[in-house]
Scaffold this active site. Structure first.
Site, mmCIF file in Angstrom:
data_model
loop_
_atom_site.group_PDB
_atom_site.id
_atom_site.type_symbol
_atom_site.label_atom_id
_atom_site.label_comp_id
_atom_site.label_asym_id
_atom_site.label_seq_id
_atom_site.Cartn_x
_atom_site.Cartn_y
_atom_site.Cartn_z
ATOM 1 N N CYS A 74 24.580 -1.221 24.250
ATOM 2 C CA CYS A 74 23.988 -0.292 25.250
ATOM 3 C C CYS A 74 22.536 -0.617 25.583
ATOM 4 O O CYS A 74 21.912 0.038 26.409
ATOM 5 C CB CYS A 74 24.072 1.140 24.707
ATOM 6 S SG CYS A 74 22.867 1.464 23.400
ATOM 7 N N CYS A 84 23.544 4.383 20.576
ATOM 8 C CA CYS A 84 25.021 4.453 20.433
ATOM 9 C C CYS A 84 25.464 4.245 18.992
ATOM 10 O O CYS A 84 26.653 4.250 18.688
ATOM 11 C CB CYS A 84 25.674 3.405 21.347
ATOM 12 S SG CYS A 84 25.453 1.710 20.755
ATOM 13 N N HIS A 129 14.979 7.826 1.198
ATOM 14 C CA HIS A 129 14.430 7.682 2.557
ATOM 15 C C HIS A 129 14.965 6.432 3.214
ATOM 16 O O HIS A 129 14.315 5.844 4.090
ATOM 17 C CB HIS A 129 12.894 7.698 2.513
ATOM 18 C CG HIS A 129 12.362 9.029 2.087
ATOM 19 N ND1 HIS A 129 11.051 9.249 1.779
ATOM 20 C CD2 HIS A 129 13.002 10.220 1.917
ATOM 21 C CE1 HIS A 129 10.897 10.534 1.419
ATOM 22 N NE2 HIS A 129 12.062 11.135 1.489
ATOM 23 N N PRO A 140 0.834 -1.218 0.000
ATOM 24 C CA PRO A 140 0.000 0.000 0.000
ATOM 25 C C PRO A 140 0.859 1.254 0.000
ATOM 26 O O PRO A 140 1.956 1.247 0.572
ATOM 27 C CB PRO A 140 -0.801 -0.100 1.302
ATOM 28 C CG PRO A 140 -0.099 -1.085 2.145
ATOM 29 C CD PRO A 140 0.676 -1.998 1.250
ATOM 30 N N ASP A 141 0.333 2.316 -0.636
ATOM 31 C CA ASP A 141 1.079 3.578 -0.535
ATOM 32 C C ASP A 141 0.683 4.244 0.775
ATOM 33 O O ASP A 141 0.078 3.605 1.641
ATOM 34 C CB ASP A 141 0.834 4.442 -1.779
ATOM 35 C CG ASP A 141 -0.591 4.999 -1.847
ATOM 36 O OD1 ASP A 141 -0.962 5.546 -2.894
ATOM 37 O OD2 ASP A 141 -1.325 4.872 -0.843
ATOM 38 N N PHE A 142 1.017 5.499 0.944
ATOM 39 C CA PHE A 142 0.794 6.134 2.243
ATOM 40 C C PHE A 142 -0.468 6.978 2.272
ATOM 41 O O PHE A 142 -1.215 6.951 3.243
ATOM 42 C CB PHE A 142 1.996 7.026 2.596
ATOM 43 C CG PHE A 142 3.252 6.238 2.822
ATOM 44 C CD1 PHE A 142 4.151 6.022 1.794
ATOM 45 C CD2 PHE A 142 3.507 5.661 4.067
ATOM 46 C CE1 PHE A 142 5.295 5.263 1.989
ATOM 47 C CE2 PHE A 142 4.660 4.899 4.278
ATOM 48 C CZ PHE A 142 5.544 4.701 3.232
ATOM 49 N N ARG A 143 -0.717 7.727 1.155
ATOM 50 C CA ARG A 143 -1.738 8.773 1.270
ATOM 51 C C ARG A 143 -2.966 8.573 0.390
ATOM 52 O O ARG A 143 -3.843 9.415 0.362
ATOM 53 C CB ARG A 143 -1.090 10.149 0.973
ATOM 54 C CG ARG A 143 -0.044 10.511 2.024
ATOM 55 C CD ARG A 143 0.701 11.805 1.701
ATOM 56 N NE ARG A 143 1.656 12.088 2.764
ATOM 57 C CZ ARG A 143 2.888 11.559 2.801
ATOM 58 N NH1 ARG A 143 3.300 10.733 1.842
ATOM 59 N NH2 ARG A 143 3.719 11.828 3.800
ATOM 60 N N GLN A 154 11.826 6.976 -3.050
ATOM 61 C CA GLN A 154 11.438 7.231 -1.652
ATOM 62 C C GLN A 154 11.066 5.911 -0.990
ATOM 63 O O GLN A 154 10.747 5.871 0.189
ATOM 64 C CB GLN A 154 10.248 8.198 -1.592
ATOM 65 C CG GLN A 154 10.530 9.545 -2.205
ATOM 66 C CD GLN A 154 9.279 10.383 -2.300
ATOM 67 O OE1 GLN A 154 8.927 11.130 -1.387
ATOM 68 N NE2 GLN A 154 8.577 10.259 -3.411
ATOM 69 N N ASN A 155 11.062 4.832 -1.770
ATOM 70 C CA ASN A 155 10.574 3.544 -1.282
ATOM 71 C C ASN A 155 11.666 2.761 -0.559
ATOM 72 O O ASN A 155 12.845 2.919 -0.845
ATOM 73 C CB ASN A 155 10.020 2.718 -2.450
ATOM 74 C CG ASN A 155 8.876 3.436 -3.156
ATOM 75 O OD1 ASN A 155 8.247 4.316 -2.556
ATOM 76 N ND2 ASN A 155 8.635 3.095 -4.403
ATOM 77 N N ASP A 209 11.259 -0.651 -0.260
ATOM 78 C CA ASP A 209 11.014 -2.072 -0.573
ATOM 79 C C ASP A 209 12.128 -2.703 -1.419
ATOM 80 O O ASP A 209 12.104 -3.904 -1.669
ATOM 81 C CB ASP A 209 9.652 -2.210 -1.282
ATOM 82 C CG ASP A 209 9.535 -1.291 -2.510
ATOM 83 O OD1 ASP A 209 8.447 -0.707 -2.718
ATOM 84 O OD2 ASP A 209 10.535 -1.130 -3.240
HETATM 85 N N1 APR Z 1 0.012 4.390 -10.463
HETATM 86 C C1 APR Z 1 0.286 5.726 -10.411
HETATM 87 N N2 APR Z 1 0.187 6.469 -9.270
HETATM 88 C C2 APR Z 1 -0.196 5.803 -8.159
HETATM 89 C C3 APR Z 1 -0.496 4.418 -8.129
HETATM 90 C C4 APR Z 1 -0.377 3.713 -9.358
HETATM 91 N N3 APR Z 1 -0.627 2.399 -9.431
HETATM 92 N N4 APR Z 1 -0.854 4.077 -6.843
HETATM 93 C C5 APR Z 1 -0.789 5.217 -6.105
HETATM 94 N N5 APR Z 1 -0.390 6.244 -6.893
HETATM 95 C C6 APR Z 1 -0.132 7.635 -6.522
HETATM 96 C C7 APR Z 1 -1.082 8.212 -5.488
HETATM 97 O O1 APR Z 1 -2.194 8.805 -6.130
HETATM 98 C C8 APR Z 1 -0.192 9.275 -4.833
HETATM 99 O O2 APR Z 1 -0.195 10.476 -5.588
HETATM 100 O O3 APR Z 1 1.143 7.631 -5.903
HETATM 101 C C9 APR Z 1 1.193 8.663 -4.925
HETATM 102 C C10 APR Z 1 1.635 8.032 -3.607
HETATM 103 O O4 APR Z 1 1.810 9.093 -2.696
HETATM 104 P P1 APR Z 1 2.158 8.753 -1.161
HETATM 105 O O5 APR Z 1 1.243 7.699 -0.666
HETATM 106 O O6 APR Z 1 2.237 10.067 -0.448
HETATM 107 O O7 APR Z 1 3.613 8.101 -1.229
HETATM 108 P P2 APR Z 1 4.992 8.854 -1.426
HETATM 109 O O8 APR Z 1 4.855 10.038 -2.312
HETATM 110 O O9 APR Z 1 5.972 7.823 -1.803
HETATM 111 O O10 APR Z 1 5.306 9.346 0.082
HETATM 112 C C11 APR Z 1 6.514 10.001 0.280
HETATM 113 O O11 APR Z 1 6.090 10.067 2.641
HETATM 114 O O12 APR Z 1 5.565 9.283 4.719
HETATM 115 C C12 APR Z 1 6.577 9.481 3.849
HETATM 116 O O13 APR Z 1 8.559 8.252 4.000
HETATM 117 C C13 APR Z 1 7.270 8.203 3.467
HETATM 118 O O14 APR Z 1 8.592 7.888 1.480
HETATM 119 C C14 APR Z 1 7.309 8.259 1.941
HETATM 120 C C15 APR Z 1 7.031 9.722 1.643
#
Ligand code: APR
Length: 371
Positions: free
Chosen positions: A171, A147, A136, A43-46, A116-117, A119
């Site tokens: 530590c 330490c 990241h 899953p992505d984050f947002r 930024q990934n 994985d």
């Molecule tokens: N194809 C294209 N775009 C996609 C897909 C897909 N299959 N799936 C998701 N997205 C888009 C989403 O619409 C969003 O704009 O990818 C983007 C993901 O954004 P985030 O979830 O914010 O992830 P990211 O930009 O990598 O976050 C950056 O935030 O919390 C920190 O350290 C964490 O590295 C991360 C950083």
């Protein structure tokens, strides 16, 4: 100002394909985020509904990003390690987009991938380590947060296998993988390579990122060369320049369209076929729903544990005040919280099943300096 032989009359995927297939673009810098790995089951984050931060925030964390906050980690490292168990490299197969990065390197035109990934799917897809900058951090190395003594991968994996929190042998402090938490510095390699790469780029490709977290978010606006965005929604300052090419939608589909125009589709398919053996996820299992279900289930137990803590501590305090009825309502609040967590988990199951990842920009996006 450097000139680029990019067909500006009609900046679209055909123009990009011409720029690539004629060998005009020779020094491509790619900047990616979690969106290029969602098709792999991570899953992505947002993203609304399926993004980790949408679900985490309902699982009793002070706020969703706390899972990557160094101060919260010092107090409660369990939340991060629950997540780390599920995100740990080796379970996921690279996507078509990751194989496209390998294709660019094989054709000798990949300058660098800034990811930024954490994985490591870029390297699992075959991209050489020297071509990847983990902006990241990643799971590759681990250090004590007090330490700074290093812990080997073997040792940290032994702790994680027992669901123990890794502790420093010198530590006794908590050990964490060298993933950049909010408030920590980005790796030195990021700052060392960036100026030369941005200057040498004759094409920048940005994909799968909300461009919400600095300093990474500012990278695309620092280049003067043509730029292409593959994302579910438009982000950053894309669209401000007449040469910008914006391909909205799933990045795997966008990239397959591009390579077809370049007549590189067979090469891409062959590269992606080779990645089949890289993941030990059972083929018939849907990695997307499986990993998201596991992440939420693990975090729902965190919520239950926190709710117990909370009601235990509230019982003590309300016992002093002797307010019986308040005690019931407090305990009920905690149970509601856990109920919400389970609902979040079930809702996600429905969302994943109905592939309901909507493309609208998440309002919960967070702008946080990472330096
Ligand atoms: N194809 C294209 N775009 C996609 C897909 C897909 N299959 N799936 C998701 N997205 C888009 C989403 O619409 C969003 O704009 O990818 C983007 C993901 O954004 P985030 O979830 O914010 O992830 P990211 O930009 O990598 O976050 C950056 O935030 O919390 C920190 O350290 C964490 O590295 C991360 C950083």
């Amino acid at each position: 100002m450097k000139q680029f032989k990019f067909p500006t009359s009609k900046p679209d995927l055909t123009a990009v394909a011409q720029y690539l297939s004629t060998g005009t673009a020779k020094s491509i810098v790619v900047m990616v985020g979690a969106g290029i790995s969602t098709a792999a089951g991570i899953p992505d984050f947002r993203s609304p509904k399926t993004g980790l931060y949408h679900n985490l925030s309902r699982l009793n964390l002070p706020y969703a990003e706390a899972v990557f906050d160094i101060d919260y980690f010092r107090r409660k490292p369990e939340a991060f390690y629950m997540l780390a168990q599920e995100l740990y490299p080796g379970k996921f197969r690279p996507t078509m987009f990751h194989s496209f990065l390998k294709l660019l390197e094989d054709r000798g035109v990949l300058r660098r991938v800034y990811t930024q990934n954490i994985d490591t799917l870029e390297e699992i897809a075959g991209v050489s380590p020297e071509k990847v900058v983990y902006a990241h951090g990643s799971f590759a190395t681990n250090h004590c947060i007090d330490c700074h003594k290093e812990m080997s991968k073997v040792d940290i994996e032994a702790f994680m296998k027992k669901d123990d929190i890794p502790k420093c042998s010198r530590c006794g402090g908590y050990v964490k993988p060298d993933i950049v938490f909010f408030g920590e510095n980005l790796p030195a390699r990021f700052f060392k390579l960036l100026p030369g790469d941005l200057d040498a780029a004759d094409l920048v490709i940005v994909a799968g990122t909300s461009l919400q977290v600095h300093p990474f978010a500012s990278l695309p606006s620092q280049v003067s060369c043509p730029r292409v965005l593959f994302n579910l929604e438009s982000v950053g300052d894309f669209g401000r320049r007449k040469t910008d090419v914006i391909k909205l939608g799933p990045c795997d589909e966008g990239i397959e369209q591009l390579v077809e125009l370049c007549k590189w589709d067979k090469q891409l398919k062959d590269l992606w076929t080779k990645t089949a053996k890289t993941a030990n996820v059972a083929e018939e299992e849907d990695a997307a729903s499986a990993s998201q279900k596991k992440i939420l289930k693990a975090l729902a137990t965190t919520a239950a544990a926190n709710a117990e803590d909370a009601s235990a501590s509230k019982e003590e305090s309300s016992a002093e005040e002797g307010s019986e009825e308040e005690d019931e309502s407090l305990a009920q609040d905690d149970l509601d919280e856990v109920q919400q967590a389970i609902e979040a988990f079930n809702e996600l199951e429905i969302a994943v099943a109905s592939e309901d990842a909507t493309a609208s920009k998440s309002e919960s996006a967070v702008e946080k300096a990472k330096v």
